[in-house]
Write a protein that holds these residues in place. Structure first.
Motif, PDB file in Angstrom:
ATOM      1  N   VAL A 133      17.590  65.398 -14.127  1.00  0.00           N
ATOM      2  CA  VAL A 133      16.685  65.672 -15.236  1.00  0.00           C
ATOM      3  C   VAL A 133      16.638  67.182 -15.468  1.00  0.00           C
ATOM      4  CG1 VAL A 133      14.353  65.403 -16.149  1.00  0.00           C
ATOM      5  CG2 VAL A 133      15.301  63.654 -14.630  1.00  0.00           C
ATOM      6  N   ALA A 134      16.863  67.584 -16.693  1.00  0.00           N
ATOM      7  CA  ALA A 134      16.800  69.011 -17.028  1.00  0.00           C
ATOM      8  C   ALA A 134      15.350  69.457 -17.205  1.00  0.00           C
ATOM      9  CB  ALA A 134      17.585  69.288 -18.310  1.00  0.00           C
ATOM     10  N   ASP A 135      15.124  70.731 -16.973  1.00  0.00           N
ATOM     11  CA  ASP A 135      13.756  71.246 -17.094  1.00  0.00           C
ATOM     12  C   ASP A 135      13.296  71.383 -18.534  1.00  0.00           C
ATOM     13  OD1 ASP A 135      13.466  71.403 -14.364  1.00  0.00           O
ATOM     14  OD2 ASP A 135      14.202  73.482 -14.253  1.00  0.00           O
ATOM     15  N   ASP A 136      14.260  71.419 -19.485  1.00  0.00           N
ATOM     16  CA  ASP A 136      13.872  71.625 -20.880  1.00  0.00           C
ATOM     17  C   ASP A 136      13.600  70.323 -21.622  1.00  0.00           C
ATOM     18  OD1 ASP A 136      16.424  70.667 -20.882  1.00  0.00           O
ATOM     19  OD2 ASP A 136      17.174  72.056 -22.418  1.00  0.00           O
ATOM     20  N   VAL A 137      13.481  69.211 -20.874  1.00  0.00           N
ATOM     21  CA  VAL A 137      13.164  67.937 -21.524  1.00  0.00           C
ATOM     22  C   VAL A 137      11.761  68.018 -22.109  1.00  0.00           C
ATOM     23  CG1 VAL A 137      12.842  65.465 -21.153  1.00  0.00           C
ATOM     24  CG2 VAL A 137      14.700  66.663 -20.015  1.00  0.00           C
ATOM     25  N   TRP A 138      11.587  67.476 -23.302  1.00  0.00           N
ATOM     26  CA  TRP A 138      10.306  67.537 -23.987  1.00  0.00           C
ATOM     27  C   TRP A 138       9.223  66.766 -23.231  1.00  0.00           C
ATOM     28  CZ3 TRP A 138      13.494  65.648 -28.662  1.00  0.00           C
ATOM     29  CH2 TRP A 138      14.138  66.744 -29.265  1.00  0.00           C
ATOM     30  N   PRO A 139       7.969  67.151 -23.394  1.00  0.00           N
ATOM     31  CA  PRO A 139       6.874  66.343 -22.838  1.00  0.00           C
ATOM     32  C   PRO A 139       6.691  65.055 -23.643  1.00  0.00           C
ATOM     33  CG  PRO A 139       6.011  68.194 -24.103  1.00  0.00           C
ATOM     34  CD  PRO A 139       7.493  68.386 -24.042  1.00  0.00           C
ATOM     35  N   VAL A 140       6.120  64.043 -22.993  1.00  0.00           N
ATOM     36  CA  VAL A 140       5.879  62.757 -23.656  1.00  0.00           C
ATOM     37  C   VAL A 140       4.424  62.359 -23.454  1.00  0.00           C
ATOM     38  CG1 VAL A 140       8.258  61.958 -23.452  1.00  0.00           C
ATOM     39  CG2 VAL A 140       6.633  61.484 -21.610  1.00  0.00           C
ATOM     40  N   LEU A 141       3.944  61.503 -24.355  1.00  0.00           N
ATOM     41  CA  LEU A 141       2.563  61.012 -24.305  1.00  0.00           C
ATOM     42  C   LEU A 141       2.606  59.550 -23.886  1.00  0.00           C
ATOM     43  CD1 LEU A 141      -0.417  61.762 -24.893  1.00  0.00           C
ATOM     44  CD2 LEU A 141      -0.077  60.853 -27.200  1.00  0.00           C
ATOM     45  N   VAL A 142       2.257  59.257 -22.622  1.00  0.00           N
ATOM     46  CA  VAL A 142       2.358  57.902 -22.077  1.00  0.00           C
ATOM     47  C   VAL A 142       1.177  57.630 -21.162  1.00  0.00           C
ATOM     48  CG1 VAL A 142       4.889  57.801 -22.193  1.00  0.00           C
ATOM     49  CG2 VAL A 142       3.776  58.731 -20.153  1.00  0.00           C
ATOM     50  N   ASP A 143       1.040  56.358 -20.831  1.00  0.00           N
ATOM     51  CA  ASP A 143       0.126  55.944 -19.775  1.00  0.00           C
ATOM     52  C   ASP A 143       0.885  56.104 -18.462  1.00  0.00           C
ATOM     53  OD1 ASP A 143      -1.212  54.388 -17.803  1.00  0.00           O
ATOM     54  OD2 ASP A 143      -2.310  53.368 -19.393  1.00  0.00           O
ATOM     55  N   VAL A 144       0.495  57.046 -17.638  1.00  0.00           N
ATOM     56  CA  VAL A 144       1.244  57.373 -16.428  1.00  0.00           C
ATOM     57  C   VAL A 144       1.350  56.170 -15.501  1.00  0.00           C
ATOM     58  CG1 VAL A 144       1.323  58.865 -14.408  1.00  0.00           C
ATOM     59  CG2 VAL A 144       0.613  59.802 -16.614  1.00  0.00           C
ATOM     60  N   ALA A 145       0.257  55.442 -15.359  1.00  0.00           N
ATOM     61  CA  ALA A 145       0.286  54.276 -14.468  1.00  0.00           C
ATOM     62  C   ALA A 145       1.273  53.234 -14.978  1.00  0.00           C
ATOM     63  CB  ALA A 145      -1.118  53.681 -14.342  1.00  0.00           C
TER      64      ALA A 145
END
Length: 757
Positions: A468-480
């Motif tokens: 996994v690259a560090d520049d991957v975008w953030p995502v909005l998810v239910d972590v669980a």
């Protein structure tokens, strides 16, 4: 992977595998490939065949023209050769007469009779246009008599090549080179014959000077004006005696080191050669023929430039006459290809539209099927949640009452409760009714942190690779839910690799634009989970995301893992897709939408301030339609030190809130009768729990409300109301923390009211 995580048959980006996206077979009359190949073959034939025909005709025409030019040169050459032969034979006869005339006379005798000899010489040579003069030279080369002058001028040719050559019996010198005659002062070439005395010794020569212009004039008349040919009279050593048209460079010899020069050198009698002449200037087809036994050749050259010019003119007419209809045919075929391409494009567009309609219809049927199944599963899960709530509440009651000797049994019940809660969570997730608690996470930092969790799910035989690259975008998810999806996929990968293998987790940024064929548009993070397992057959693959479908042995698979993964991605605003083949392993791709904002920095929570005095219990209004759930919850709340009033539905609970609020204000108190309302959302009657919360806040905005639900759609609505939410089945400890926070808030308000007073 094994069938609980099947693979997709299509292109990595479409929704669950369906046969609806299979391409339509071409209908009869729509075999565009055959028609296109036929038209292209016709076009090639329409181009190649005329070109071959024109090339063959042009080649034959060129060869024919060259042959005709050669024939014309040979015919003309024969005439010129006969003419030259007659001239040289006549000269030889004249020379013989002159030799006979002066036979027996020495040089002095000829000088003594010069006047009579001059008259006879003039009579002999004066009637021929080609003869410039007739001369008799003595033993020493002195001019003894001439047809032009009497007495002759003192002229000697003792050093001239033709004189010395004839004296030394060189045959070629019997015809001299072109020169200016010292007798006639004209440009001539001489033909000579030796005189011999009675003893046979050389006594001088008789010379007849011939005019080159006579031959040139004859050649001009023979060829005609504008003829592409030229004619010449050439000595065997290449010296030019006469030429028409005259040489451009003033040359006196033919071009050396050419096929014509080589033919003369070897003494060929006749022939035809191709040569390049600097005298004439250009390439020639030269026909040549020897004039009798004389060292003289007649040549006729045909300029190849004239042949090519005539050939090009004929070829132009041929090309125009041949390719004009061919170009029209090419245009027709090209237009047919354009029309075929337009038809094919229209056909493909129709196919795509038909496939889209079929896909939409299939998706609609699948949606209705999933909706019906979801309603069924949701209802079962809701009821099951209530049962779990009853069991969980009573286990907590038993623990709080200090049941002795039942620790093992209670622990077993709690483990079963956790399994039941997980199963209910999956059921609600598949039914799209599981509440999501979304937050923004950095995938590049979050996935590596899951290495231990995934490693435990994969087991010791499977190696884990996280790329996994560090520049991957953030995502909005239910972590669980995200963690549960990864665990499900890891477990399925482990089962698909019983002898071990490699499980790879990758993440990258990907964007889809409208018209690219992806069902969604926008920016996504693609999380790919790949195994090296046995893969999935197409029939299993087609039912990949179907709830409750599994090919695992009985008791080892519920058929909810992959449907839960797909439901999680879909409810997060993304998509899940699978790619697999027998023996090639399986790849699952999760497309999660990019978050607009980076996750906030995590701060450790501040430790709560302990009150100096113990908190008083809360007055709780519990609204629950299930009597057993209400009884268990009521008992737990009472054990926590709270006062509980129960209501079966919202309709009966709302008057209690109104009455308590009115009574509290009538007594002059600042607080309502109830400190907290705990209500289930899904209840019978006209009002549900959210309606009750809105009505309670309209009566008293500061009255806390806790809503309990197991449905995602209710949770979404509840978020727009200022309430706390617990999702079923909830943890009693979480409820206890909420109540403690409400107690602290209540105590803080009481202190503020006291200080303000």
């Amino acid at each position: 992977m094994i069938p609980d995580r099947p693979a997709r048959p299509d292109d990595h980006i479409s929704p669950p595998p369906r046969n609806d996206h299979a391409p339509f077979p071409a209908a009869p009359g729509h075999d565009f490939t055959v028609r296109r190949r036929t038209l292209i073959a016709l076009l090639i034939a329409a181009i190649v065949l005329p070109c071959i025909y024109v090339a063959a005709m042009a080649y034959n025409d060129l060869r024919t023209r060259e042959a005709d030019a050669t024939d014309a040169a040979l015919r003309t050459l024969r005439v010129a050769q006969e003419h030259a032969l007659k001239v040289f034979d006549m000269n030889e006869a004249l020379e013989a007469r002159i030799v006979e005339l002066v036979h027996g006379e020495d040089d002095d005798g000829i000088r003594a009779n010069e006047a009579q000899i001059h008259a006879k010489l003039d009579t002999i040579g004066g009637g021929y246009p080609q003869v410039a003069s007739v001369s008799i030279f003595g033993r020493d080369g002195d001019l003894l008599a001439s047809s032009r002058y009497s007495p002759p001028p003192p002229i000697s040719i003792a050093t001239r090549e033709d004189f010395t050559g004839i004296r030394d019996d060189h045959a070629i010198d019997r015809v001299s080179r072109v020169m200016v005659s010292p007798v006639s002062r004209e440009t001539v070439f001489d033909t000579g014959i030796e005189r011999r005395d009675d003893a046979g010794a050389f006594a001088g020569l008789v010379s007849i000077a011939l005019r080159p212009g006579y031959f040139s004039a004859f050649y001009r008349d023979l060829l005609g004006a504008g003829s592409p040919m030229n004619m010449g009279l050439v000595r065997s050593d290449g010296a030019i005696l006469a030429l028409y048209p005259p040489p451009r460079t003033g040359a006196t010899d033919i071009t050396r080191h050419t096929p014509f020069d080589a033919a003369l050198a070897r003494g060929a009698e006749s022939g035809v050669v191709r040569t390049r002449s600097q005298v004439v200037g250009g390439d020639l087809i030269v026909a040549y023929r020897r004039v009798g036994s004389y060292p003289v050749y007649v040549s006729c050259g045909y300029r190849t430039a004239a042949i090519w010019a005539a050939w090009w003119r004929h070829l132009s007419v041929l090309v125009i006459s041949m390719f004009t209809p061919s170009i029209a045919l090419w245009c027709v075929i090209w237009l047919s290809l354009r029309r075929l391409a337009a038809e094919e494009e229209a056909w493909e567009r129709w196919q795509a539209e038909a496939a889209m309609r079929r896909s939409i219809e299939s998706a609609y049927r699948q949606s209705r099927k999933m909706e019906a199944l979801g309603n069924l599963v949701g209802s079962v899960a809701h009821d099951f949640n209530n049962l779990l709530m009853i069991v969980s509440a009573n286990v907590q009651i038993a623990r709080r009452r200090g049941a002795v000797g039942l620790e093992r049994e209670l622990s077993a019940v709690e483990r079963a409760l956790k399994s039941g809660q997980s199963l209910t969570r999956q059921l609600l997730g598949v039914a799209r009714k599981q509440p999501l608690h979304t937050e923004t996470i950095h995938v590049g930092r979050w996935l590596p942190a899951c290495r231990e969790l995934l490693g435990a799910s994969l087991g010791a035989k499977v190696s884990l690779v996280i790329d996994v690259a560090d520049d991957v975008w953030p995502v909005l998810v239910d972590v669980a839910e995200f963690e549960l999806a990864l665990i499900n996929l890891a477990v399925n990968a482990r089962d698909a690799m019983p002898n071990g293998g490699r499980f790879t987790v990758r993440a990258r940024n990907i964007s889809f634009r409208p018209g690219e064929g992806f069902p969604l548009d926008g920016d996504f993070v693609q999380v790919s989970l790949e195994d090296t397992g046995v893969g999935m057959p197409p029939d299993v693959l087609a039912r990949a995301f179907e709830p409750l479908y599994t090919t695992k042995p009985k008791g080892t698979g519920t058929g909810l893992g992959l449907p839960h993964v797909f439901a999680f991605c879909e409810r997060s605003g993304g998509l899940a897709a699978i790619d697999s083949a027998i023996g090639a392993g399986t790849s699952v791709h999760l497309y999660l939408p990019r978050a607009l904002y980076a996750p906030a920095a995590q701060r450790p929570p501040a430790p709560p301030k302990e009150d100096a005095k113990p908190r008083e219990g809360l007055r709780v209004l519990l609204v629950e339609d299930n009597d057993e759930v209400a009884a268990g919850t009521e008992a737990l709340l009472q054990m926590m030190g709270h006062q509980v009033t129960c209501a079966n539905d919202a309709t009966s609970a709302l008057p209690l809130v109104e009455a308590g609020y009115a009574a509290g204000h009538a007594d002059g108190e600042s607080a309502p009768r109830f400190d907290l309302v705990i209500s289930d959302i899904h209840m019978p009657g006209e009002m549900n729990g959210i309606d009750l919360a809105e009505a309670v806040q309209a009566i008293e905005p500061t009255l806390p409300v806790i809503l309990v639900t197991g449905y995602a759609e209710e949770l979404e609505r509840a978020r727009h109301v200022d309430v706390r939410v617990l999702s079923k089945p909830f943890d009693i400890g979480l409820l206890e923390k909420m109540l403690e926070q409400i107690q602290r808030d209540r105590s803080a308000r009481a202190r503020d009211a006291t200080l303000g007073g």
